[in-house]
Design a protein around this motif. Sequence first.
Motif, PDB file in Angstrom:
ATOM      1  N   ALA A  34       0.819  -1.216   0.000  1.00 56.37           N
ATOM      2  CA  ALA A  34       0.000   0.000   0.000  1.00 56.37           C
ATOM      3  C   ALA A  34       0.848   1.258   0.000  1.00 56.37           C
ATOM      4  O   ALA A  34       0.496   2.260   0.600  1.00 56.37           O
ATOM      5  N   TRP A  35       1.971   1.186  -0.700  1.00 53.81           N
ATOM      6  CA  TRP A  35       2.847   2.354  -0.819  1.00 53.81           C
ATOM      7  C   TRP A  35       2.767   2.950  -2.215  1.00 53.81           C
ATOM      8  O   TRP A  35       3.745   3.430  -2.775  1.00 53.81           O
ATOM      9  N   GLY A  36       1.575   2.931  -2.786  1.00 52.02           N
ATOM     10  CA  GLY A  36       1.358   3.539  -4.096  1.00 52.02           C
ATOM     11  C   GLY A  36       1.448   2.574  -5.255  1.00 52.02           C
ATOM     12  O   GLY A  36       1.291   2.970  -6.414  1.00 52.02           O
ATOM     13  N   GLY A  37       1.658   1.305  -4.972  1.00 54.03           N
ATOM     14  CA  GLY A  37       1.849   0.342  -6.043  1.00 54.03           C
ATOM     15  C   GLY A  37       0.614   0.087  -6.884  1.00 54.03           C
ATOM     16  O   GLY A  37       0.720  -0.135  -8.095  1.00 54.03           O
ATOM     17  N   THR A  38      -0.569   0.116  -6.271  1.00 52.40           N
ATOM     18  CA  THR A  38      -1.778  -0.152  -7.053  1.00 52.40           C
ATOM     19  C   THR A  38      -2.045   0.962  -8.061  1.00 52.40           C
ATOM     20  O   THR A  38      -2.764   0.751  -9.041  1.00 52.40           O
ATOM     21  N   ALA A  39      -1.469   2.143  -7.847  1.00 51.06           N
ATOM     22  CA  ALA A  39      -1.593   3.235  -8.819  1.00 51.06           C
ATOM     23  C   ALA A  39      -0.484   3.165  -9.871  1.00 51.06           C
ATOM     24  O   ALA A  39      -0.734   3.329 -11.076  1.00 51.06           O
ATOM     25  N   ARG A  40       0.755   2.905  -9.430  1.00 54.66           N
ATOM     26  CA  ARG A  40       1.890   2.968 -10.365  1.00 54.66           C
ATOM     27  C   ARG A  40       2.006   1.719 -11.233  1.00 54.66           C
ATOM     28  O   ARG A  40       2.388   1.813 -12.399  1.00 54.66           O
ATOM     29  N   LEU A  41       1.732   0.549 -10.691  1.00 52.14           N
ATOM     30  CA  LEU A  41       1.973  -0.689 -11.440  1.00 52.14           C
ATOM     31  C   LEU A  41       1.189  -0.734 -12.755  1.00 52.14           C
ATOM     32  O   LEU A  41       1.768  -1.034 -13.808  1.00 52.14           O
ATOM     33  N   PRO A  42      -0.137  -0.437 -12.774  1.00 53.58           N
ATOM     34  CA  PRO A  42      -0.855  -0.460 -14.058  1.00 53.58           C
ATOM     35  C   PRO A  42      -0.337   0.571 -15.049  1.00 53.58           C
ATOM     36  O   PRO A  42      -0.358   0.338 -16.260  1.00 53.58           O
TER      37      PRO A  42
ATOM     38  N   ALA B 180      -0.562  -6.076 -14.587  1.00 52.57           N
ATOM     39  CA  ALA B 180      -0.576  -5.634 -13.195  1.00 52.57           C
ATOM     40  C   ALA B 180      -1.532  -6.484 -12.363  1.00 52.57           C
ATOM     41  O   ALA B 180      -1.203  -6.894 -11.246  1.00 52.57           O
ATOM     42  N   MET B 181      -2.700  -6.760 -12.917  1.00 50.80           N
ATOM     43  CA  MET B 181      -3.685  -7.559 -12.200  1.00 50.80           C
ATOM     44  C   MET B 181      -3.172  -8.980 -11.980  1.00 50.80           C
ATOM     45  O   MET B 181      -3.220  -9.517 -10.868  1.00 50.80           O
ATOM     46  N   GLU B 182      -2.649  -9.583 -13.043  1.00 48.58           N
ATOM     47  CA  GLU B 182      -2.174 -10.965 -12.931  1.00 48.58           C
ATOM     48  C   GLU B 182      -1.032 -11.083 -11.930  1.00 48.58           C
ATOM     49  O   GLU B 182      -0.988 -12.002 -11.110  1.00 48.58           O
ATOM     50  N   PHE B 183      -0.100 -10.154 -11.996  1.00 47.92           N
ATOM     51  CA  PHE B 183       1.035 -10.150 -11.074  1.00 47.92           C
ATOM     52  C   PHE B 183       0.570 -10.008  -9.628  1.00 47.92           C
ATOM     53  O   PHE B 183       1.054 -10.715  -8.734  1.00 47.92           O
ATOM     54  N   SER B 184      -0.389  -9.124  -9.404  1.00 51.57           N
ATOM     55  CA  SER B 184      -0.821  -8.820  -8.035  1.00 51.57           C
ATOM     56  C   SER B 184      -1.691  -9.913  -7.421  1.00 51.57           C
ATOM     57  O   SER B 184      -1.514 -10.271  -6.253  1.00 51.57           O
ATOM     58  N   VAL B 185      -2.639 -10.436  -8.182  1.00 49.16           N
ATOM     59  CA  VAL B 185      -3.621 -11.344  -7.571  1.00 49.16           C
ATOM     60  C   VAL B 185      -3.149 -12.789  -7.504  1.00 49.16           C
ATOM     61  O   VAL B 185      -3.695 -13.583  -6.732  1.00 49.16           O
ATOM     62  N   THR B 186      -2.129 -13.146  -8.278  1.00 50.29           N
ATOM     63  CA  THR B 186      -1.620 -14.518  -8.183  1.00 50.29           C
ATOM     64  C   THR B 186      -0.603 -14.670  -7.062  1.00 50.29           C
ATOM     65  O   THR B 186      -0.445 -15.759  -6.508  1.00 50.29           O
ATOM     66  N   GLY B 187       0.104 -13.591  -6.735  1.00 46.81           N
ATOM     67  CA  GLY B 187       1.152 -13.684  -5.727  1.00 46.81           C
ATOM     68  C   GLY B 187       2.368 -14.444  -6.197  1.00 46.81           C
ATOM     69  O   GLY B 187       3.254 -14.773  -5.406  1.00 46.81           O
ATOM     70  N   ARG B 188       2.441 -14.718  -7.493  1.00 45.38           N
ATOM     71  CA  ARG B 188       3.557 -15.540  -7.986  1.00 45.38           C
ATOM     72  C   ARG B 188       4.815 -14.698  -8.165  1.00 45.38           C
ATOM     73  O   ARG B 188       4.763 -13.461  -8.229  1.00 45.38           O
TER      74      ARG B 188
ATOM     75  N   ARG C 161      11.200  -8.092 -17.419  1.00 44.77           N
ATOM     76  CA  ARG C 161      11.592  -7.333 -18.606  1.00 44.77           C
ATOM     77  C   ARG C 161      10.512  -7.426 -19.685  1.00 44.77           C
ATOM     78  O   ARG C 161      10.202  -6.436 -20.359  1.00 44.77           O
ATOM     79  N   ARG C 162       9.918  -8.589 -19.828  1.00 45.60           N
ATOM     80  CA  ARG C 162       8.905  -8.782 -20.875  1.00 45.60           C
ATOM     81  C   ARG C 162       7.706  -7.871 -20.668  1.00 45.60           C
ATOM     82  O   ARG C 162       7.164  -7.321 -21.637  1.00 45.60           O
ATOM     83  N   ILE C 163       7.271  -7.673 -19.429  1.00 46.83           N
ATOM     84  CA  ILE C 163       6.087  -6.856 -19.184  1.00 46.83           C
ATOM     85  C   ILE C 163       6.427  -5.386 -18.973  1.00 46.83           C
ATOM     86  O   ILE C 163       5.530  -4.564 -18.775  1.00 46.83           O
ATOM     87  N   GLY C 164       7.703  -5.037 -18.997  1.00 46.96           N
ATOM     88  CA  GLY C 164       8.093  -3.639 -18.847  1.00 46.96           C
ATOM     89  C   GLY C 164       8.321  -3.190 -17.429  1.00 46.96           C
ATOM     90  O   GLY C 164       8.461  -1.989 -17.173  1.00 46.96           O
ATOM     91  N   LEU C 165       8.390  -4.137 -16.496  1.00 50.19           N
ATOM     92  CA  LEU C 165       8.645  -3.774 -15.102  1.00 50.19           C
ATOM     93  C   LEU C 165      10.084  -3.302 -14.917  1.00 50.19           C
ATOM     94  O   LEU C 165      10.364  -2.441 -14.083  1.00 50.19           O
ATOM     95  N   VAL C 166      11.004  -3.859 -15.689  1.00 50.99           N
ATOM     96  CA  VAL C 166      12.388  -3.386 -15.693  1.00 50.99           C
ATOM     97  C   VAL C 166      12.786  -3.054 -17.131  1.00 50.99           C
ATOM     98  O   VAL C 166      12.204  -3.570 -18.086  1.00 50.99           O
ATOM     99  N   SER C 167      13.772  -2.196 -17.262  1.00 55.39           N
ATOM    100  CA  SER C 167      14.213  -1.750 -18.586  1.00 55.39           C
ATOM    101  C   SER C 167      15.315  -2.616 -19.165  1.00 55.39           C
ATOM    102  O   SER C 167      15.378  -2.834 -20.369  1.00 55.39           O
ATOM    103  N   ARG C 168      16.205  -3.067 -18.296  1.00 55.21           N
ATOM    104  CA  ARG C 168      17.349  -3.848 -18.755  1.00 55.21           C
ATOM    105  C   ARG C 168      17.688  -4.920 -17.731  1.00 55.21           C
ATOM    106  O   ARG C 168      17.331  -4.802 -16.549  1.00 55.21           O
ATOM    107  N   ILE C 169      18.414  -5.917 -18.181  1.00 56.27           N
ATOM    108  CA  ILE C 169      18.994  -6.928 -17.298  1.00 56.27           C
ATOM    109  C   ILE C 169      20.492  -6.908 -17.546  1.00 56.27           C
ATOM    110  O   ILE C 169      20.951  -7.182 -18.660  1.00 56.27           O
ATOM    111  N   VAL C 170      21.244  -6.548 -16.522  1.00 56.18           N
ATOM    112  CA  VAL C 170      22.701  -6.450 -16.643  1.00 56.18           C
ATOM    113  C   VAL C 170      23.337  -7.036 -15.388  1.00 56.18           C
ATOM    114  O   VAL C 170      22.687  -7.200 -14.355  1.00 56.18           O
TER     115      VAL C 170
END
Length: 232
Positions: free
Chosen positions: A134-142, A150-158, A166-175
């Motif tokens: 509850a630190w603003g994630g439900t607003a920023r993640l979508p 965002a919904m799938e990530f949040s409600v599955t808990g996986r 990287r595929r969903i755009g949560l991170v820009s690069r993997i280094v």
Amino acid sequence: MIEQRVDDQVRVVTLSRPDRRNALIPDGLDQLETAIVDADEPVIYLHGAGTAFCAGADLDAVDALGDADAARDFAAHGQRVAQAIETADAIVVAGIDGAARGGGVELALACDIRIATPAATFGEPGVTFGLFGAWGGTARLPEIVGLGDAMEFSVTGRELSAEEARRIGLVSRIVERPETVAHEIANNDPGALAVLKERLRDTASKAEQERREADAFAELVMERKRRNEDGS
């Protein structure tokens, strides 16, 4: 809990509570906010000590909250820190090596850029035991990954791997060393960096954004002209 050092033009801010996977308590949130607000370097690099980025809110601190008002205050506290990250003048780069969970994901979401190592993993496990970040994630993640992911990530808990993130755009690069990206950014002109952050974060109407863009461009042109005339 929060350690800092300056490396050239980069303020390196370390979440340093490795025995608790850098989980945050109120004092840690205060220290993090101060570190972000007080930084005057053009780039801030935020990362975690040990084998995790951040496990989010310390569950012992959550379980110690006495009533609903205390819980609201704790959520608002984390939201304020995330807002300080998002609105900092500096470009804030999250370097995610190891686990980012719950509030740790939310702090990363508030950063301008998220860079992962191959060992990074992401999760919102709170749903499995009756909570959520509850630190603003439900607003920023979508906004960042789209509503469906965002919904799938949040409600599955996986848990997401770095590649999935990287595929969903949560991170820009993997280094291997995310801090190198922070230094790559810091090699650029600090004035232009600040203007670009302000412009890209602008939520005004398109017409107003374009007007502000033109004004900002003109200011940079004049600053470049002054530097050229001064021989600097």
